[in-house]
Structure formats: C-alpha cells, structure tokens
Design a protein around this motif. Structure first.
Motif, PDB file in Angstrom:
ATOM      1  N   LEU A 114      29.997  20.141  43.378  1.00  0.00           N
ATOM      2  CA  LEU A 114      30.586  21.464  43.596  1.00  0.00           C
ATOM      3  C   LEU A 114      30.107  22.435  42.524  1.00  0.00           C
ATOM      4  O   LEU A 114      29.740  23.579  42.822  1.00  0.00           O
ATOM      5  CB  LEU A 114      32.110  21.365  43.596  1.00  0.00           C
ATOM      6  N   ILE A 115      30.096  21.979  41.279  1.00  0.00           N
ATOM      7  CA  ILE A 115      29.686  22.842  40.176  1.00  0.00           C
ATOM      8  C   ILE A 115      28.232  23.250  40.330  1.00  0.00           C
ATOM      9  O   ILE A 115      27.876  24.430  40.169  1.00  0.00           O
ATOM     10  CB  ILE A 115      29.904  22.145  38.821  1.00  0.00           C
ATOM     11  N   LYS A 116      27.384  22.305  40.636  1.00  0.00           N
ATOM     12  CA  LYS A 116      25.961  22.622  40.815  1.00  0.00           C
ATOM     13  C   LYS A 116      25.769  23.649  41.921  1.00  0.00           C
ATOM     14  O   LYS A 116      24.938  24.561  41.797  1.00  0.00           O
ATOM     15  CB  LYS A 116      25.177  21.349  41.137  1.00  0.00           C
ATOM     16  N   GLN A 117      26.543  23.516  43.003  1.00  0.00           N
ATOM     17  CA  GLN A 117      26.402  24.455  44.118  1.00  0.00           C
ATOM     18  C   GLN A 117      26.840  25.855  43.715  1.00  0.00           C
ATOM     19  O   GLN A 117      26.157  26.835  44.021  1.00  0.00           O
ATOM     20  CB  GLN A 117      27.214  23.979  45.325  1.00  0.00           C
ATOM     21  N   GLU A 118      27.964  25.984  43.008  1.00  0.00           N
ATOM     22  CA  GLU A 118      28.420  27.319  42.638  1.00  0.00           C
ATOM     23  C   GLU A 118      27.510  27.943  41.590  1.00  0.00           C
ATOM     24  O   GLU A 118      27.277  29.156  41.617  1.00  0.00           O
ATOM     25  CB  GLU A 118      29.888  27.325  42.214  1.00  0.00           C
ATOM     26  N   ILE A 119      26.955  27.150  40.689  1.00  0.00           N
ATOM     27  CA  ILE A 119      26.001  27.681  39.712  1.00  0.00           C
ATOM     28  C   ILE A 119      24.748  28.180  40.429  1.00  0.00           C
ATOM     29  O   ILE A 119      24.247  29.283  40.162  1.00  0.00           O
ATOM     30  CB  ILE A 119      25.610  26.616  38.670  1.00  0.00           C
ATOM     31  N   LEU A 120      24.252  27.376  41.355  1.00  0.00           N
ATOM     32  CA  LEU A 120      23.044  27.749  42.093  1.00  0.00           C
ATOM     33  C   LEU A 120      23.250  29.023  42.911  1.00  0.00           C
ATOM     34  O   LEU A 120      22.490  29.990  42.786  1.00  0.00           O
ATOM     35  CB  LEU A 120      22.614  26.602  43.007  1.00  0.00           C
ATOM     36  N   ILE A 121      24.288  29.047  43.740  1.00  0.00           N
ATOM     37  CA  ILE A 121      24.490  30.173  44.652  1.00  0.00           C
ATOM     38  C   ILE A 121      24.873  31.437  43.877  1.00  0.00           C
ATOM     39  O   ILE A 121      24.357  32.528  44.155  1.00  0.00           O
ATOM     40  CB  ILE A 121      25.570  29.835  45.701  1.00  0.00           C
ATOM     41  N   GLY A 122      25.770  31.310  42.911  1.00  0.00           N
ATOM     42  CA  GLY A 122      26.171  32.477  42.129  1.00  0.00           C
ATOM     43  C   GLY A 122      25.009  33.078  41.357  1.00  0.00           C
ATOM     44  O   GLY A 122      24.851  34.305  41.301  1.00  0.00           O
ATOM     45  N   THR A 123      24.187  32.210  40.783  1.00  0.00           N
ATOM     46  CA  THR A 123      23.021  32.698  40.033  1.00  0.00           C
ATOM     47  C   THR A 123      22.009  33.339  40.972  1.00  0.00           C
ATOM     48  O   THR A 123      21.423  34.379  40.648  1.00  0.00           O
ATOM     49  CB  THR A 123      22.378  31.545  39.243  1.00  0.00           C
ATOM     50  N   GLN A 124      21.811  32.745  42.138  1.00  0.00           N
ATOM     51  CA  GLN A 124      20.891  33.326  43.122  1.00  0.00           C
ATOM     52  C   GLN A 124      21.320  34.738  43.507  1.00  0.00           C
ATOM     53  O   GLN A 124      20.485  35.654  43.554  1.00  0.00           O
ATOM     54  CB  GLN A 124      20.843  32.451  44.383  1.00  0.00           C
ATOM     55  N   ILE A 125      22.598  34.925  43.765  1.00  0.00           N
ATOM     56  CA  ILE A 125      23.107  36.237  44.163  1.00  0.00           C
ATOM     57  C   ILE A 125      22.872  37.259  43.057  1.00  0.00           C
ATOM     58  O   ILE A 125      22.399  38.375  43.296  1.00  0.00           O
ATOM     59  CB  ILE A 125      24.609  36.157  44.499  1.00  0.00           C
ATOM     60  N   GLY A 126      23.187  36.883  41.826  1.00  0.00           N
ATOM     61  CA  GLY A 126      22.997  37.804  40.713  1.00  0.00           C
ATOM     62  C   GLY A 126      21.546  38.167  40.490  1.00  0.00           C
ATOM     63  O   GLY A 126      21.192  39.354  40.418  1.00  0.00           O
ATOM     64  N   LEU A 127      20.693  37.167  40.401  1.00  0.00           N
ATOM     65  CA  LEU A 127      19.283  37.426  40.098  1.00  0.00           C
ATOM     66  C   LEU A 127      18.591  38.175  41.234  1.00  0.00           C
ATOM     67  O   LEU A 127      17.720  39.018  40.979  1.00  0.00           O
ATOM     68  CB  LEU A 127      18.564  36.112  39.808  1.00  0.00           C
ATOM     69  N   ALA A 128      18.971  37.884  42.474  1.00  0.00           N
ATOM     70  CA  ALA A 128      18.367  38.582  43.606  1.00  0.00           C
ATOM     71  C   ALA A 128      18.668  40.076  43.580  1.00  0.00           C
ATOM     72  O   ALA A 128      17.934  40.879  44.155  1.00  0.00           O
ATOM     73  CB  ALA A 128      18.857  37.980  44.921  1.00  0.00           C
ATOM     74  N   LEU A 150      28.557  20.208  30.464  1.00  0.00           N
ATOM     75  CA  LEU A 150      28.603  21.378  31.339  1.00  0.00           C
ATOM     76  C   LEU A 150      27.533  22.393  30.947  1.00  0.00           C
ATOM     77  O   LEU A 150      26.903  23.002  31.821  1.00  0.00           O
ATOM     78  CB  LEU A 150      29.994  22.001  31.318  1.00  0.00           C
ATOM     79  N   SER A 151      27.303  22.583  29.660  1.00  0.00           N
ATOM     80  CA  SER A 151      26.226  23.482  29.218  1.00  0.00           C
ATOM     81  C   SER A 151      24.885  22.977  29.730  1.00  0.00           C
ATOM     82  O   SER A 151      24.058  23.765  30.228  1.00  0.00           O
ATOM     83  CB  SER A 151      26.203  23.573  27.688  1.00  0.00           C
ATOM     84  N   ALA A 152      24.665  21.671  29.622  1.00  0.00           N
ATOM     85  CA  ALA A 152      23.399  21.092  30.079  1.00  0.00           C
ATOM     86  C   ALA A 152      23.264  21.154  31.596  1.00  0.00           C
ATOM     87  O   ALA A 152      22.161  21.390  32.122  1.00  0.00           O
ATOM     88  CB  ALA A 152      23.291  19.646  29.598  1.00  0.00           C
ATOM     89  N   LEU A 153      24.379  20.974  32.308  1.00  0.00           N
ATOM     90  CA  LEU A 153      24.337  21.060  33.770  1.00  0.00           C
ATOM     91  C   LEU A 153      23.902  22.450  34.214  1.00  0.00           C
ATOM     92  O   LEU A 153      23.029  22.595  35.088  1.00  0.00           O
ATOM     93  CB  LEU A 153      25.715  20.709  34.341  1.00  0.00           C
ATOM     94  N   ILE A 154      24.512  23.474  33.627  1.00  0.00           N
ATOM     95  CA  ILE A 154      24.143  24.849  33.985  1.00  0.00           C
ATOM     96  C   ILE A 154      22.668  25.093  33.681  1.00  0.00           C
ATOM     97  O   ILE A 154      21.930  25.640  34.507  1.00  0.00           O
ATOM     98  CB  ILE A 154      25.043  25.853  33.235  1.00  0.00           C
ATOM     99  N   LYS A 155      22.248  24.692  32.503  1.00  0.00           N
ATOM    100  CA  LYS A 155      20.838  24.847  32.124  1.00  0.00           C
ATOM    101  C   LYS A 155      19.921  24.157  33.127  1.00  0.00           C
ATOM    102  O   LYS A 155      18.930  24.751  33.592  1.00  0.00           O
ATOM    103  CB  LYS A 155      20.613  24.247  30.735  1.00  0.00           C
ATOM    104  N   ASN A 156      20.242  22.930  33.489  1.00  0.00           N
ATOM    105  CA  ASN A 156      19.362  22.161  34.367  1.00  0.00           C
ATOM    106  C   ASN A 156      19.283  22.749  35.771  1.00  0.00           C
ATOM    107  O   ASN A 156      18.217  22.735  36.401  1.00  0.00           O
ATOM    108  CB  ASN A 156      19.819  20.702  34.414  1.00  0.00           C
ATOM    109  N   VAL A 157      20.404  23.280  36.272  1.00  0.00           N
ATOM    110  CA  VAL A 157      20.375  23.942  37.582  1.00  0.00           C
ATOM    111  C   VAL A 157      19.455  25.156  37.533  1.00  0.00           C
ATOM    112  O   VAL A 157      18.645  25.376  38.438  1.00  0.00           O
ATOM    113  CB  VAL A 157      21.794  24.354  38.024  1.00  0.00           C
ATOM    114  N   VAL A 158      19.564  25.936  36.475  1.00  0.00           N
ATOM    115  CA  VAL A 158      18.738  27.145  36.362  1.00  0.00           C
ATOM    116  C   VAL A 158      17.263  26.783  36.190  1.00  0.00           C
ATOM    117  O   VAL A 158      16.383  27.353  36.863  1.00  0.00           O
ATOM    118  CB  VAL A 158      19.232  28.023  35.187  1.00  0.00           C
ATOM    119  N   LEU A 159      16.980  25.833  35.327  1.00  0.00           N
ATOM    120  CA  LEU A 159      15.578  25.470  35.080  1.00  0.00           C
ATOM    121  C   LEU A 159      14.927  24.839  36.307  1.00  0.00           C
ATOM    122  O   LEU A 159      13.715  24.982  36.513  1.00  0.00           O
ATOM    123  CB  LEU A 159      15.469  24.516  33.888  1.00  0.00           C
ATOM    124  N   SER A 160      15.735  24.175  37.129  1.00  0.00           N
ATOM    125  CA  SER A 160      15.191  23.495  38.306  1.00  0.00           C
ATOM    126  C   SER A 160      14.981  24.423  39.496  1.00  0.00           C
ATOM    127  O   SER A 160      14.213  24.081  40.415  1.00  0.00           O
ATOM    128  CB  SER A 160      16.123  22.359  38.740  1.00  0.00           C
TER     129      SER A 160
END
Length: 247
Positions: A114-128, A150-160
């Motif tokens: 769930l966390i990975k999904q919200e980080i991915l989608i929320g970041t996509q919306i902002g950056l777009a 959690l810090s590493a999870l957010i980083k890894n979602v963004v870097l990936s």
C-alpha cells in the motif's frame, strides 16, 4: 547564515484547533501569508482551503513566495483515491508543493505494498504537474529501525520509477507537528531522527518539521544537510529568537 531561504513558514491549525471563528482564523492565515511575503521566506505552508487565497495575495504582491499544502493531514489514513482527489484539487488551486502524510500506521502494520503504491501514484501526480512532493513519515510514531526502513522505501520507489533529474523535487519530511506523544517526548524533528533520514533517504532531500524552535536549531539542521525547514515561528527563528511553538 541567512536561514530564510530554507524556511517554510507554516500555519496549519483549523479554526476549532485555534479556538477561533472561521473568519478570525482566515485573518490569521492572511497575516501569515503577508508575513511570509514580507520576510522573503521560501514558502507558506497552509491548509488546502487557503491555497487560492495565498496565490492571489502573492500575485498581488508580485512575490516569488511558493505555496505549499498538506494532503491527508494529519494522520495519513485515507485511501489512495481520497489522497489523489485532494492532491488534484490542490494543484488546480495553484499549490507549488504537496506535502503528503504517508500512511505510517499501515507501514507499521506491514502493508508495504500500500505504501509503495501511494508513494508512486502521489509522486507521479506531483511531478507530472511540475510540483515538489514531500512525504511526511511522522518520526515520533516510528522506531529508529522504522525510520530507516520507511525513508529507504520512499527513496527506492522514487529511484526505481523516476528520472535522476526528478530526485531534487521529492523530499522525505519528518513530521506533521500534530502527533500526540506521551510523557512530553519530542513530536517532530530531532537530530538523531533527521540524521537517520539523511543517511537513508539520499539522494532525496530531507525536510525537518516540528521541533525547530531557534535560529541555532535551524542552522544545525541546515549544517546536517536538510534542504527545507517547516516552522510556525519562521520570523522569530530568522530573527534569532527562541520559540515554544510545537510545529
């Protein structure tokens, strides 16, 4: 050191939290916006319902002040659909920065998908939409190990999922400033927590929020490596005064 370019001047109380009428609280918001313009802070951080007001005041003042707002504040428990709706409305109203509250309780319960999904989608919306995105992890609710994870999870979602040139527009942020701790324990940024975040979120930037209460605190955070500081006492801190404000 001039700390003003690092300061996100913050007012996030509702009228009821402030013990004011809606009209009185709006006056406080207007004063906070005007002060941020006058002082030359980086950003004014306000609730979503005040974003349009802030954009108008900043335009009228011919200022470069940025407008930030919070998404799913302060607990981060809403579903992804709700977070997306709130983020899109903030973008439509002119917000420059979107500070999402990560669903840290779901993370603590092991729901990393769930966390990975919200980080991915929320970041996509902002950056777009060319916005800066910050993920509030609420360090006071987490153990040191969980802050690392959690810090590493957010980083890894963004870097990936995003390009290197996008990394500067995504932050990991310490706190809402509204978390209720027991026994008077800190509810926001501390040197140990921020150090852990910096070590595990890099190359993403870190925002220290909650608990920065003096000019010396701000300088120490900046020297550690934080790029932004959230505070409801920005003028006092920039002027070298101490404050007892909680966020």
């Amino acid at each position: 050191m001039n700390v003003k370019p690092y300061l996100d001047s913050t007012y996030l109380k509702t009228a009821s939290q402030a013990g004011l009428s809606e009209a009185e609280n709006t006056i406080v918001v207007k004063n906070a916006i005007a002060e941020a313009v006058e002082e030359g802070f980086k950003l004014i951080m306000i609730r979503p319902e005040h974003v349009s007001l802030a954009k108008k005041m900043i335009l009228d003042a011919d200022s470069n002040l940025l407008v930030g707002t919070v998404i799913d504040f302060p607990e981060g428990k809403s579903n992804l659909e709700s977070k997306i709706k709130e983020a899109n409305e903030a973008i439509e109203n002119g917000a420059d920065d979107l500070d999402f509250v990560c669903n840290y309780e779901a993370f603590k319960n092991g729901d990393t998908a769930l966390i990975k999904q919200e980080i991915l989608i929320g970041t996509q919306i902002g950056l777009a939409n060319n916005k800066t995105v910050k993920w509030i992890i609420e360090v006071a609710a987490l153990s040191d190990k969980e802050i690392i994870q959690l810090s590493a999870l957010i980083k890894n979602v963004v870097l990936s999922n995003f390009k290197e040139e996008d990394y500067a527009s995504v932050f990991v942020k310490s706190s809402t400033g509204f978390y209720k701790t027991q026994n008077g324990l800190p509810n926001g940024a501390t040197i140990p927590a921020i150090t852990i975040m910096l070590e595990n979120a890099s190359p993403l930037s870190v925002k220290a929020a909650g608990g920065v209460r003096s000019y010396e605190d701000a300088v120490e955070m900046i020297n550690l490596g934080v790029k932004r500081i959230g505070t409801s006492a920005a003028k006092a801190i920039a002027g070298g005064e101490n404050t007892t404000n909680q966020y």
